[in-house]
Design an enzyme around this catalytic site. Structure first.
Site, PDB file in Angstrom:
ATOM      1  N   ARG A 171       0.814  -1.214   0.000  1.00 53.10           N
ATOM      2  CA  ARG A 171       0.000   0.000   0.000  1.00 53.10           C
ATOM      3  C   ARG A 171       0.851   1.269   0.000  1.00 53.10           C
ATOM      4  O   ARG A 171       0.344   2.366  -0.224  1.00 53.10           O
ATOM      5  CB  ARG A 171      -0.922  -0.014   1.238  1.00 53.10           C
ATOM      6  CG  ARG A 171      -1.962   1.085   1.304  1.00 53.10           C
ATOM      7  CD  ARG A 171      -3.076   0.871   0.300  1.00 53.10           C
ATOM      8  NE  ARG A 171      -4.069   1.932   0.407  1.00 53.10           N
ATOM      9  CZ  ARG A 171      -5.190   1.855   1.125  1.00 53.10           C
ATOM     10  NH1 ARG A 171      -5.453   0.764   1.823  1.00 53.10           N
ATOM     11  NH2 ARG A 171      -6.039   2.855   1.160  1.00 53.10           N
ATOM     12  N   HIS A 219      14.309 -11.614   6.460  1.00 50.78           N
ATOM     13  CA  HIS A 219      14.975 -12.244   5.310  1.00 50.78           C
ATOM     14  C   HIS A 219      14.923 -11.256   4.137  1.00 50.78           C
ATOM     15  O   HIS A 219      14.049 -11.341   3.275  1.00 50.78           O
ATOM     16  CB  HIS A 219      14.272 -13.547   4.935  1.00 50.78           C
ATOM     17  CG  HIS A 219      14.986 -14.351   3.900  1.00 50.78           C
ATOM     18  ND1 HIS A 219      14.973 -15.734   3.893  1.00 50.78           N
ATOM     19  CD2 HIS A 219      15.724 -13.997   2.822  1.00 50.78           C
ATOM     20  CE1 HIS A 219      15.673 -16.182   2.863  1.00 50.78           C
ATOM     21  NE2 HIS A 219      16.130 -15.136   2.192  1.00 50.78           N
ATOM     22  N   ARG A 259      15.636  -9.684   0.611  1.00 49.08           N
ATOM     23  CA  ARG A 259      16.032 -10.198  -0.689  1.00 49.08           C
ATOM     24  C   ARG A 259      16.470  -9.019  -1.562  1.00 49.08           C
ATOM     25  O   ARG A 259      16.119  -7.868  -1.290  1.00 49.08           O
ATOM     26  CB  ARG A 259      14.892 -10.989  -1.320  1.00 49.08           C
ATOM     27  CG  ARG A 259      14.678 -12.338  -0.618  1.00 49.08           C
ATOM     28  CD  ARG A 259      13.620 -13.185  -1.312  1.00 49.08           C
ATOM     29  NE  ARG A 259      13.675 -14.570  -0.871  1.00 49.08           N
ATOM     30  CZ  ARG A 259      13.050 -15.046   0.207  1.00 49.08           C
ATOM     31  NH1 ARG A 259      12.337 -14.239   0.959  1.00 49.08           N
ATOM     32  NH2 ARG A 259      13.139 -16.327   0.526  1.00 49.08           N
ATOM     33  N   HIS A 312       9.861  -7.232   0.263  1.00 43.03           N
ATOM     34  CA  HIS A 312       9.231  -7.180   1.590  1.00 43.03           C
ATOM     35  C   HIS A 312      10.172  -6.440   2.551  1.00 43.03           C
ATOM     36  O   HIS A 312      10.046  -5.240   2.709  1.00 43.03           O
ATOM     37  CB  HIS A 312       8.827  -8.568   2.095  1.00 43.03           C
ATOM     38  CG  HIS A 312       9.724  -9.691   1.693  1.00 43.03           C
ATOM     39  ND1 HIS A 312      11.043  -9.785   2.081  1.00 43.03           N
ATOM     40  CD2 HIS A 312       9.480 -10.799   0.926  1.00 43.03           C
ATOM     41  CE1 HIS A 312      11.565 -10.897   1.598  1.00 43.03           C
ATOM     42  NE2 HIS A 312      10.658 -11.527   0.879  1.00 43.03           N
ATOM     43  N   GLU A 337      18.461 -13.619   7.818  1.00 49.14           N
ATOM     44  CA  GLU A 337      18.724 -14.768   6.952  1.00 49.14           C
ATOM     45  C   GLU A 337      18.710 -14.348   5.492  1.00 49.14           C
ATOM     46  O   GLU A 337      18.059 -13.365   5.117  1.00 49.14           O
ATOM     47  CB  GLU A 337      17.719 -15.890   7.213  1.00 49.14           C
ATOM     48  CG  GLU A 337      16.271 -15.517   7.007  1.00 49.14           C
ATOM     49  CD  GLU A 337      15.323 -16.662   7.350  1.00 49.14           C
ATOM     50  OE1 GLU A 337      15.648 -17.463   8.257  1.00 49.14           O
ATOM     51  OE2 GLU A 337      14.271 -16.768   6.702  1.00 49.14           O
ATOM     52  N   THR A 383      10.168 -18.089  -2.158  1.00 43.81           N
ATOM     53  CA  THR A 383      10.480 -18.436  -0.780  1.00 43.81           C
ATOM     54  C   THR A 383      11.593 -19.471  -0.803  1.00 43.81           C
ATOM     55  O   THR A 383      11.923 -20.017  -1.863  1.00 43.81           O
ATOM     56  CB  THR A 383       9.237 -18.974  -0.038  1.00 43.81           C
ATOM     57  OG1 THR A 383       9.547 -19.151   1.352  1.00 43.81           O
ATOM     58  CG2 THR A 383       8.765 -20.288  -0.633  1.00 43.81           C
ATOM     59  N   HIS A 419      10.334 -23.288   8.356  1.00 42.69           N
ATOM     60  CA  HIS A 419       9.667 -23.327   7.058  1.00 42.69           C
ATOM     61  C   HIS A 419       8.428 -24.215   7.141  1.00 42.69           C
ATOM     62  O   HIS A 419       8.525 -25.433   7.241  1.00 42.69           O
ATOM     63  CB  HIS A 419      10.568 -23.804   5.913  1.00 42.69           C
ATOM     64  CG  HIS A 419      10.068 -23.329   4.578  1.00 42.69           C
ATOM     65  ND1 HIS A 419      10.486 -22.143   4.014  1.00 42.69           N
ATOM     66  CD2 HIS A 419       9.166 -23.846   3.720  1.00 42.69           C
ATOM     67  CE1 HIS A 419       9.885 -21.959   2.851  1.00 42.69           C
ATOM     68  NE2 HIS A 419       9.075 -22.986   2.656  1.00 42.69           N
ATOM     69  N   ASP A 420       7.278 -23.568   7.094  1.00 44.15           N
ATOM     70  CA  ASP A 420       5.972 -24.220   7.126  1.00 44.15           C
ATOM     71  C   ASP A 420       5.621 -24.857   8.470  1.00 44.15           C
ATOM     72  O   ASP A 420       4.661 -25.626   8.556  1.00 44.15           O
ATOM     73  CB  ASP A 420       5.827 -25.252   6.004  1.00 44.15           C
ATOM     74  CG  ASP A 420       5.683 -24.609   4.640  1.00 44.15           C
ATOM     75  OD1 ASP A 420       5.522 -23.379   4.579  1.00 44.15           O
ATOM     76  OD2 ASP A 420       5.749 -25.328   3.618  1.00 44.15           O
ATOM     77  N   GLY A 455       7.159 -17.451  10.325  1.00 44.34           N
ATOM     78  CA  GLY A 455       6.644 -16.188   9.818  1.00 44.34           C
ATOM     79  C   GLY A 455       5.310 -16.310   9.120  1.00 44.34           C
ATOM     80  O   GLY A 455       4.282 -15.857   9.629  1.00 44.34           O
ATOM     81  N   HIS A 456       5.306 -16.933   7.945  1.00 44.32           N
ATOM     82  CA  HIS A 456       4.106 -16.946   7.104  1.00 44.32           C
ATOM     83  C   HIS A 456       2.893 -17.510   7.849  1.00 44.32           C
ATOM     84  O   HIS A 456       1.836 -16.876   7.900  1.00 44.32           O
ATOM     85  CB  HIS A 456       4.374 -17.759   5.832  1.00 44.32           C
ATOM     86  CG  HIS A 456       3.223 -17.794   4.890  1.00 44.32           C
ATOM     87  ND1 HIS A 456       2.940 -16.752   4.029  1.00 44.32           N
ATOM     88  CD2 HIS A 456       2.254 -18.725   4.677  1.00 44.32           C
ATOM     89  CE1 HIS A 456       1.861 -17.054   3.316  1.00 44.32           C
ATOM     90  NE2 HIS A 456       1.425 -18.236   3.697  1.00 44.32           N
TER      91      HIS A 456
END
EC number: 2.6.99.2
Length: 238
Positions: free
Chosen positions: A18, A43, A45, A50, A70, A100, A191-192, A214-215
């Site tokens: 936004r 993390h 990139r 993000h 990371e 990811t 992760h997951d 996170g996610h």
């Protein structure tokens, strides 16, 4: 107790979608710590879709718990980590256009590269961790490159667990953790992992020091609230 480090990438994604500064990433990190989390993970990139590199610098000024950065150790990332000097750097072999993380390091193939990068960080007092698949060979290779810890890549565990195959899901991770203990490596995971599977994972992995989530945590917070979800994870990790 296994420490919970909350990855706030998704909050940065929401902010960037936004423009402006809503949600406020810095205040969110402070709040997450006040809710009881023992660490903040980011993390960044290269495309800064993000987390922005400036976020890492800003967060360094406010994070009071463990700060974990990371990413793929390309020169720009290495420079950032050396400038920020977080508690921990986690090395992930991401392609620059990866959505990811999707694989651990081949610690044998990339041994010389990892040795050099890890020595660079450790010489500055930064704890190192490297992302690995649950493979005895890769864990043993991790010990040879001089890292302090490994982070077990848990996507396959999460998939198998969701299908009801709990024993099959955990076995390679349990075996990898035993190897890590034997060669003197600390064990992180991520992760997951989510509210459904993290308790089972923690209870079956000896000496699990930290999970980075996170996610799933942010998605669960949409329904249950951020403070509540952080405390639900802490309860499961006791």
């Amino acid at each position: 107790m296994t420490k919970l480090s909350v990855n706030i990438n998704k909050l940065a994604t929401l902010r960037n979608s936004r423009g402006g500064n809503v949600p406020d990433l810095i205040q969110s990190a402070k709040d997450i710590e006040s809710f009881g989390a023992q660490g903040i993970t980011i993390h960044p990139r290269p495309d800064e879709r993000h987390i922005r590199y400036q976020d890492a610098l800003d967060l360094k000024q406010v994070v009071q718990t463990e700060f974990n950065i990371e990413g793929n150790p390309i020169p720009k990332f290495v420079d950032l980590v050396l400038q920020v000097k977080p508690t921990q750097v986690t090395l992930v072999p991401d392609a620059e256009d990866a959505i990811t993380s999707n694989a651990g390091w081949d610690t044998l193939k990339h041994k010389d590269f990892l040795v050099d990068v890890i020595e660079t960080f450790k010489s500055e007092g930064i704890r190192t961790s490297i992302f690995v698949d649950p493979s005895q060979e890769m864990v043993e290779g991790a010990a040879m490159v001089g890292t302090d810890r490994i982070e077990l890549y848990t996507e396959n565990f999460a998939k198998e667990f969701a299908q009801g195959n709990q024993s099959n899901a955990i076995q390679p991770y349990f075996e990898a953790a035993l190897v890590a203990q034997k060669v003197g490596l600390g064990i992180n995971a991520g992760h997951d992992l989510n509210l459904d599977n993290v308790k089972f994972f923690k209870e079956n992995i000896p000496n699990l020091l930290e999970v980075s989530i996170g996610h799933a945590l942010i998605c669960e917070s949409i329904y249950l609230g951020l403070e509540n979800v952080v405390n639900m994870y802490l309860h499961r990790l006791k």
